[in-house]
Scaffold this motif. Structure first.
Motif, mmCIF file in Angstrom:
data_model
loop_
_atom_site.group_PDB
_atom_site.id
_atom_site.type_symbol
_atom_site.label_atom_id
_atom_site.label_comp_id
_atom_site.label_asym_id
_atom_site.label_seq_id
_atom_site.Cartn_x
_atom_site.Cartn_y
_atom_site.Cartn_z
ATOM 1 N N LYS A 265 13.029 -2.457 -0.266
ATOM 2 C CA LYS A 265 13.840 -3.599 0.725
ATOM 3 C C LYS A 265 13.442 -5.101 0.280
ATOM 4 O O LYS A 265 14.056 -5.919 0.594
ATOM 5 C CB LYS A 265 13.328 -3.258 2.197
ATOM 6 N N GLN A 266 12.129 -5.022 -0.389
ATOM 7 C CA GLN A 266 11.716 -6.447 -0.867
ATOM 8 C C GLN A 266 12.235 -6.727 -2.252
ATOM 9 O O GLN A 266 12.192 -7.970 -2.730
ATOM 10 C CB GLN A 266 10.202 -6.551 -1.188
ATOM 11 N N GLY A 267 13.248 -6.087 -2.799
ATOM 12 C CA GLY A 267 13.920 -6.231 -4.167
ATOM 13 C C GLY A 267 13.103 -5.822 -5.039
ATOM 14 O O GLY A 267 13.826 -6.184 -6.321
ATOM 15 N N THR B 235 5.244 11.757 -5.846
ATOM 16 C CA THR B 235 4.639 12.681 -4.790
ATOM 17 C C THR B 235 4.239 14.230 -5.049
ATOM 18 O O THR B 235 4.141 14.801 -4.368
ATOM 19 C CB THR B 235 5.719 12.545 -3.597
ATOM 20 N N SER B 236 4.345 14.294 -6.624
ATOM 21 C CA SER B 236 4.228 15.998 -6.749
ATOM 22 C C SER B 236 3.063 16.722 -6.662
ATOM 23 O O SER B 236 2.899 17.550 -6.248
ATOM 24 C CB SER B 236 4.713 15.919 -8.326
ATOM 25 N N THR B 237 1.926 15.889 -6.627
ATOM 26 C CA THR B 237 0.695 16.458 -6.538
ATOM 27 C C THR B 237 -0.005 15.798 -5.132
ATOM 28 O O THR B 237 -1.279 16.156 -4.841
ATOM 29 C CB THR B 237 -0.392 15.699 -7.527
ATOM 30 N N LEU B 238 0.713 15.411 -4.170
ATOM 31 C CA LEU B 238 0.113 14.816 -2.811
ATOM 32 C C LEU B 238 0.074 16.102 -1.790
ATOM 33 O O LEU B 238 1.008 16.922 -1.928
ATOM 34 C CB LEU B 238 1.022 13.693 -2.339
ATOM 35 N N ASP B 239 -0.604 15.994 -0.835
ATOM 36 C CA ASP B 239 -0.600 16.762 0.234
ATOM 37 C C ASP B 239 0.607 16.511 1.082
ATOM 38 O O ASP B 239 1.219 15.302 1.081
ATOM 39 C CB ASP B 239 -1.797 16.438 1.221
ATOM 40 N N PRO B 240 1.475 17.361 1.573
ATOM 41 C CA PRO B 240 2.664 17.179 2.236
ATOM 42 C C PRO B 240 2.425 16.049 3.337
ATOM 43 O O PRO B 240 3.491 15.330 3.604
ATOM 44 C CB PRO B 240 2.822 18.355 2.992
ATOM 45 N N GLU B 241 1.336 15.920 3.876
ATOM 46 C CA GLU B 241 1.038 14.964 4.620
ATOM 47 C C GLU B 241 1.262 13.259 4.351
ATOM 48 O O GLU B 241 1.624 12.442 5.043
ATOM 49 C CB GLU B 241 -0.083 14.899 5.824
ATOM 50 N N MET B 242 1.010 13.261 3.012
ATOM 51 C CA MET B 242 0.829 12.048 2.154
ATOM 52 C C MET B 242 2.202 11.626 1.925
ATOM 53 O O MET B 242 2.439 10.402 1.730
ATOM 54 C CB MET B 242 -0.054 12.081 1.187
ATOM 55 N N VAL B 243 3.237 12.625 1.566
ATOM 56 C CA VAL B 243 4.507 12.392 0.934
ATOM 57 C C VAL B 243 5.162 11.346 1.452
ATOM 58 O O VAL B 243 5.762 10.358 0.996
ATOM 59 C CB VAL B 243 5.349 13.733 0.808
ATOM 60 N N ASP B 244 5.234 11.405 2.960
ATOM 61 C CA ASP B 244 5.980 10.426 3.569
ATOM 62 C C ASP B 244 5.652 9.005 3.502
ATOM 63 O O ASP B 244 6.200 7.940 3.365
ATOM 64 C CB ASP B 244 6.100 10.895 5.105
ATOM 65 N N ASP B 245 4.017 8.927 3.690
ATOM 66 C CA ASP B 245 3.222 7.531 3.323
ATOM 67 C C ASP B 245 3.818 6.937 2.098
ATOM 68 O O ASP B 245 4.087 5.526 2.099
ATOM 69 C CB ASP B 245 1.918 7.608 3.788
ATOM 70 N N VAL B 246 3.690 7.735 1.066
ATOM 71 C CA VAL B 246 4.081 7.112 -0.286
ATOM 72 C C VAL B 246 5.538 6.692 -0.367
ATOM 73 O O VAL B 246 5.886 5.581 -0.790
ATOM 74 C CB VAL B 246 3.574 8.156 -1.315
ATOM 75 N N LEU B 247 6.517 7.454 0.277
ATOM 76 C CA LEU B 247 7.715 7.176 0.182
ATOM 77 C C LEU B 247 8.108 5.941 0.957
ATOM 78 O O LEU B 247 9.034 5.250 0.564
ATOM 79 C CB LEU B 247 8.670 8.475 0.582
ATOM 80 N N GLU B 248 7.336 5.860 2.047
ATOM 81 C CA GLU B 248 7.606 4.561 2.959
ATOM 82 C C GLU B 248 7.002 3.326 2.152
ATOM 83 O O GLU B 248 7.889 2.321 2.521
ATOM 84 C CB GLU B 248 6.966 4.769 4.237
ATOM 85 N N VAL B 249 6.197 3.339 1.432
ATOM 86 C CA VAL B 249 5.858 2.354 0.574
ATOM 87 C C VAL B 249 6.886 2.137 -0.459
ATOM 88 O O VAL B 249 7.206 0.750 -0.612
ATOM 89 C CB VAL B 249 4.411 2.608 -0.142
ATOM 90 N N MET B 250 7.258 2.885 -1.126
ATOM 91 C CA MET B 250 8.212 2.720 -1.974
ATOM 92 C C MET B 250 9.598 2.276 -1.201
ATOM 93 O O MET B 250 10.420 1.267 -1.865
ATOM 94 C CB MET B 250 8.651 3.966 -2.657
ATOM 95 N N LYS B 251 10.037 2.617 0.014
ATOM 96 C CA LYS B 251 11.080 1.867 0.473
ATOM 97 C C LYS B 251 10.849 0.537 1.008
ATOM 98 O O LYS B 251 11.680 -0.140 0.629
ATOM 99 C CB LYS B 251 11.288 2.902 1.853
ATOM 100 N N ASP B 252 9.843 0.327 1.496
ATOM 101 C CA ASP B 252 9.285 -1.318 1.637
ATOM 102 C C ASP B 252 9.548 -1.984 0.440
ATOM 103 O O ASP B 252 10.150 -3.202 0.506
ATOM 104 C CB ASP B 252 7.919 -1.312 2.198
ATOM 105 N N LEU B 253 9.103 -1.431 -0.892
ATOM 106 C CA LEU B 253 9.275 -2.092 -2.095
ATOM 107 C C LEU B 253 10.669 -2.366 -2.387
ATOM 108 O O LEU B 253 10.986 -3.439 -2.696
ATOM 109 C CB LEU B 253 8.623 -1.230 -3.197
#
Length: 88
Positions: free
Chosen positions: A32-34, A12-30
């Motif tokens: 949860k999938q193990g 998330t280091s070079t992302l717009d602040p608005e994009m950080v949550d989106d990336v972290l949500e994808v990682m959280k979903d991953l």
């Protein structure tokens, strides 16, 4: 592709602040999938929420490792305490 591991270096280091949550949500979903992920990040809230093991490093040196509860709730190393005191 079906990788066994995903490696992230400051995802998330070079992302717009608005994009950080989106990336972290994808990682959280991953997670949860193990999916096993190795993540180098300064996103301590994310680490605390999702990790099952935390390794605190600074200047190429491992100062402490353990569960999120141990590292965030009762850090043993002075360097770890200093870092968490500044970012939390």
């Amino acid at each position: 592709m079906h990788p066994n591991y995903l490696l992230f270096d400051e995802p998330t280091s070079t992302l717009d602040p608005e994009m950080v949550d989106d990336v972290l949500e994808v990682m959280k979903d991953l997670a949860k999938q193990g999916m096993t992920m190795i993540v180098a990040t300064h996103e301590m809230g994310f680490v605390r929420e999702i990790a099952n093991k935390v390794i605190f490093m600074a200047d190429g040196v491992v100062f402490e490792e353990g569960s999120p509860n141990a590292i965030f709730g009762n850090p043993q190393n002075v360097r770890t305490k200093e870092f968490l005191g500044k970012v939390l």
